[in-house]
Design an enzyme around this catalytic site. Structure first.
Site, PDB file in Angstrom:
ATOM      1  N   ASP A   1       0.821  -1.210   0.000  1.00 19.44           N
ATOM      2  CA  ASP A   1       0.000   0.000   0.000  1.00 19.44           C
ATOM      3  C   ASP A   1       0.857   1.263   0.000  1.00 19.44           C
ATOM      4  OD1 ASP A   1      -2.609  -0.649  -0.288  1.00 19.44           O
ATOM      5  OD2 ASP A   1      -3.223  -0.219   1.759  1.00 19.44           O
TER       6      ASP A   1
ATOM      7  N   ASP B   1      -7.696  -6.419  13.724  1.00 17.49           N
ATOM      8  CA  ASP B   1      -7.360  -7.744  14.225  1.00 17.49           C
ATOM      9  C   ASP B   1      -8.237  -8.132  15.420  1.00 17.49           C
ATOM     10  OD1 ASP B   1      -6.279  -5.767  15.774  1.00 17.49           O
ATOM     11  OD2 ASP B   1      -4.195  -6.421  15.572  1.00 17.49           O
TER      12      ASP B   1
END
Length: 713
Positions: free
Chosen positions: A289, A442
């Site tokens: 990214d 997460d």
């Protein structure tokens, strides 16, 4: 050798000699000489009784004089060294302040694109509250000192009775100052002390609850070690080490999300490409990214190099980079070929798994369809780099070895760490996949998977190496994200948890233990009790904090935290002080996440240094592909490297002029608040409170001046 002086020069002088060693060579020995005994008894017999008696008295006096001179010299030398150290420290502080820039002056660096800047009014609100407490404490300190010299002496035990006596005897009050101070005492007793004492008692109760939780976790860890409890493993899933046949080798997808991390991309890609797993049964996705074109080309060239070596690896770069890491992972899971894979392993850019990582984690899924995640613990290549990394290592070692291991063994649930773990793809899909709604994707996926009934396994004996932030600025931003994200998630998940068809115990564990106690209550009482209430009780002595709250319980909890890392015992006091110092950042982050303030949505990639252990470097050298410079892309690579080298040279030159040390105003304000309160505690002779406030204030001062962690040249 230092010069010595013997004051007995004649053979007739007997007795015990005194040797004085002077450490300062600039002092002349002649200046210290005095008249001898013979000079004082000219014309008298040396053997006369009067002479011998007087000589003994004179000798004893001289010995005492030399001993006193020696002690005075040593004291002077000690004072000189202390003064020199103080001057050196003050000089360093002046240089740091003169060359530094406050955290309010600096733009946040290293963040991903698309983030809106926080409202300055919202950002400064917390700092303004701290400044109010600081100035109020300074005014009160001056007021209390003036009252002290006017005879208003208060002890810890008799202060309240004395104040009531003065209020009931108005004739004792004389003068305007005494009248004002008497009114102030009345306000303290009737209006300020009760609510302050109530808030202190609430924080003490929360402190005790959290301490009990910490103690229970430590007892659980001790029981696991005593009984040698480990997750169950199907032995049929293990490969035969001699024949290499058999075993459990399902299709595994390996993902490496990264963003502008050119310091570590080579290490992570090389480590993953060297995983010991059938090449036909696993695929590596490098999810880049980066918005820096040079970094993109470097990573793409690294992937191409390993493709030529036969690695099954692909490079992916998103054009629209929404959702940070969660968006990156979600985009990668939408690829059509993902349906051919059963499991996905995730490694952040600075993680370096060992070649046998998959062989030690994936077999736990065999014949156990309820397992959704197998998580390995982290180890750190730079844990001994500086004091900051040592203190982080204590915290994270306790987190993995105690918190996650105990929760994994007894309740099969813990928060996914975002990396160094293997997911069953079916569990991810059943839980709704990756969502971009918080900065802790997460933990989000772990909570949703737990609500769906999936179980987790934590492997304490399987480690994956990574880096710790070496600068306070990087660590501070990381901790802000780690403590604001859970509060965001709690607000979003609370209705779902309440409505979920799970047992009451699981709901209680998620709501109270997982979110409230360990994510909200801990930073709340740590900041409120030790950074606000404790200094305020020095100025409102009618509200008291017992010594066991200030000293004994925190010391015991620090001792328990440091047990999993016994080599760090010398750092137990700095650890206790630094944890209270970090409560400012954690409390601010918790409030931001709970009330959805601007900084709650801030995502900053943690700065990496690219450190690697010696063994990893040797392994990479041995397995380095040969001849990759001769490929068709070699000219482009040379051009990229030359451009990168020029950028680094420019940055190095510019750093000498443009690099500034950071000054953190919140921490500095709290430092002066605590030091002011410590000065006030001297008036009431509160020993433990004084030492705690003094050292805690010094800790805040060092952190506020950015004197901990990686230093800027």
């Amino acid at each position: 050798m230092a010069p010595s002086f013997e004051w007995w020069s004649k053979e007739v002088h007997k007795g015990t000699p005194v040797v004085v060693k002077m450490e300062n060579p600039n002092w002349s020995m002649v200046e210290l000489e005095g008249p001898t005994d013979d000079d004082l008894f000219i014309g008298e017999s040396l053997d006369s009784p009067d002479h011998r008696r007087h000589r003994r008295r004179n000798k004893n006096a001289k010995q005492l004089t030399w001993v006193l001179l020696l002690k005075a010299h040593r004291a002077a030398g000690c004072l000189a060294s202390i003064a020199a150290a103080a001057m050196s420290l003050s000089s360093a502080v002046r240089r740091r302040v003169s060359s530094g820039r406050t955290d309010a002056d600096l733009e946040d660096e290293g963040s991903l694109g698309g983030r809106e800047k926080e409202n300055p009014n919202v950002k400064s609100r917390f700092y303004s509250c701290i400044k109010v407490f600081l100035w109020l404490s300074v005014v009160l300190l001056g007021f209390e000192v003036a009252a002290y010299f006017k005879g208003w002496h208060f002890g810890v035990s008799s202060g309240l009775e004395l104040q009531k006596y003065l209020l009931d005897s108005p004739l004792v009050v004389k003068g305007v100052f005494d009248w004002i101070y008497a009114r102030w005492v009345m306000i303290r007793v009737e209006y300020l002390a009760p609510p302050l004492q109530f808030l202190a008692n609430v924080c003490i109760v929360l402190f005790l609850i959290q301490s009990i939780d910490r103690l229970v976790l430590c007892l659980g860890c001790f029981w696991i070690k005593f009984k040698k409890i480990k997750p169950e493993l199907n032995q049929d899933a293990l490969a035969d080490p001699e024949s290499g046949l058999g075993g459990f080798f399902p299709m595994v997808l390996v993902q490496i999300p990264m963003c502008n991390e050119k310091e570590v991309y080579q290490q992570s890609i090389a480590a993953v490409c060297n995983l010991d797993w059938p090449k036909s049964n696993f695929l590596i996705q490098v999810l880049d990214d980066s918005d820096d074109p040079v970094t993109q080309l470097l990573i793409k060239e690294e992937v191409h190099k390993w493709q030529q070596e036969g690695a099954n690896i692909v490079y992916r770069h998103r054009v629209i980079r929404d959702g940070y890491k969660a968006g990156n992972l979600k985009s990668a899971m939408n690829c059509s070929y993902v349906k051919d894979y059963e499991f996905v392993a995730i490694f952040d850019a600075d993680f370096q798994p060992t070649p046998d990582f998959l062989k030690r984690t994936v077999p736990y899924f065999k014949d156990n369809d309820e397992i959704g995640l197998v998580q390995a613990r982290w180890s750190f290549v730079n844990k001994d780099e500086n004091l900051l990394t040592r203190l982080q290592n204590i915290n994270l070692t306790f987190h993995f070895e105690v918190e996650q291991q105990v929760n994994g063994i007894f309740i099969n649930f813990f928060g996914f760490n975002g990396t160094a773990g293997v997911w069953r793809i079916k569990a991810l899909e059943d839980s709704g996949g990756w969502l971009e709604r918080t900065t802790v994707e997460d933990m989000d996926i772990a909570v949703r998977a737990h609500l769906k009934g999936w179980k987790f396994i934590f492997l304490n004996d399987v480690e994956c190496q990574c880096e710790l932030p070496e600068s306070y600025e990087a660590y501070r931003k990381q901790q802000h994200r780690w403590h604001s994200g859970p509060m965001q998630l709690f607000r979003l998940c609370l209705p779902t948890i309440i409505k979920a068809k799970i047992s009451t115990w699981k709901k209680f564990n998620l709501i109270f233990l997982f979110f409230l106690l360990r994510k909200l209550i801990l930073p709340f009482y740590s900041f409120t009790l030790f950074c606000i209430i404790l200094p305020m009780t020095m100025f409102v002595p009618e509200a008291e904090l017992p010594a066991w709250v200030v000293c004994y319980i925190p010391a015991t909890m620090s001792f328990l935290n440091i047990l999993p890392a016994p080599k760090a015992f010398p750092f137990i006091v700095p650890y206790l002080l630094f944890e209270n110092t970090m409560s400012v950042t954690k409390f601010n982050a918790m409030v931001s996440g709970l009330f959805q303030l601007g900084s709650a949505y801030e995502w900053v990639v943690t700065k990496k240094s690219g450190r690697s252990s010696e063994g990893d470097l040797m392994a990479l050298v041995e397995k380095e592909p040969k001849g990759h410079h001769k490929g068709s892309s070699a000219p482009d690579l040379d051009e990229i490297k030359e451009e990168l080298r020029q950028q680094e040279q420019k940055a190095r030159k510019a750093s000498r002029k443009k690099k500034h040390n950071r000054i953190y105003m919140k921490e500095l304000s709290l430092a002066f608040l605590l030091l002011t309160a410590s000065a006030r505690s001297l008036l009431s002779a509160q020993g433990i409170h004084f030492y705690f406030l003094l050292f805690q204030g010094i800790s805040f001062l060092l952190v506020g001046l950015d004197l901990i962690g990686e230093q800027v040249e």
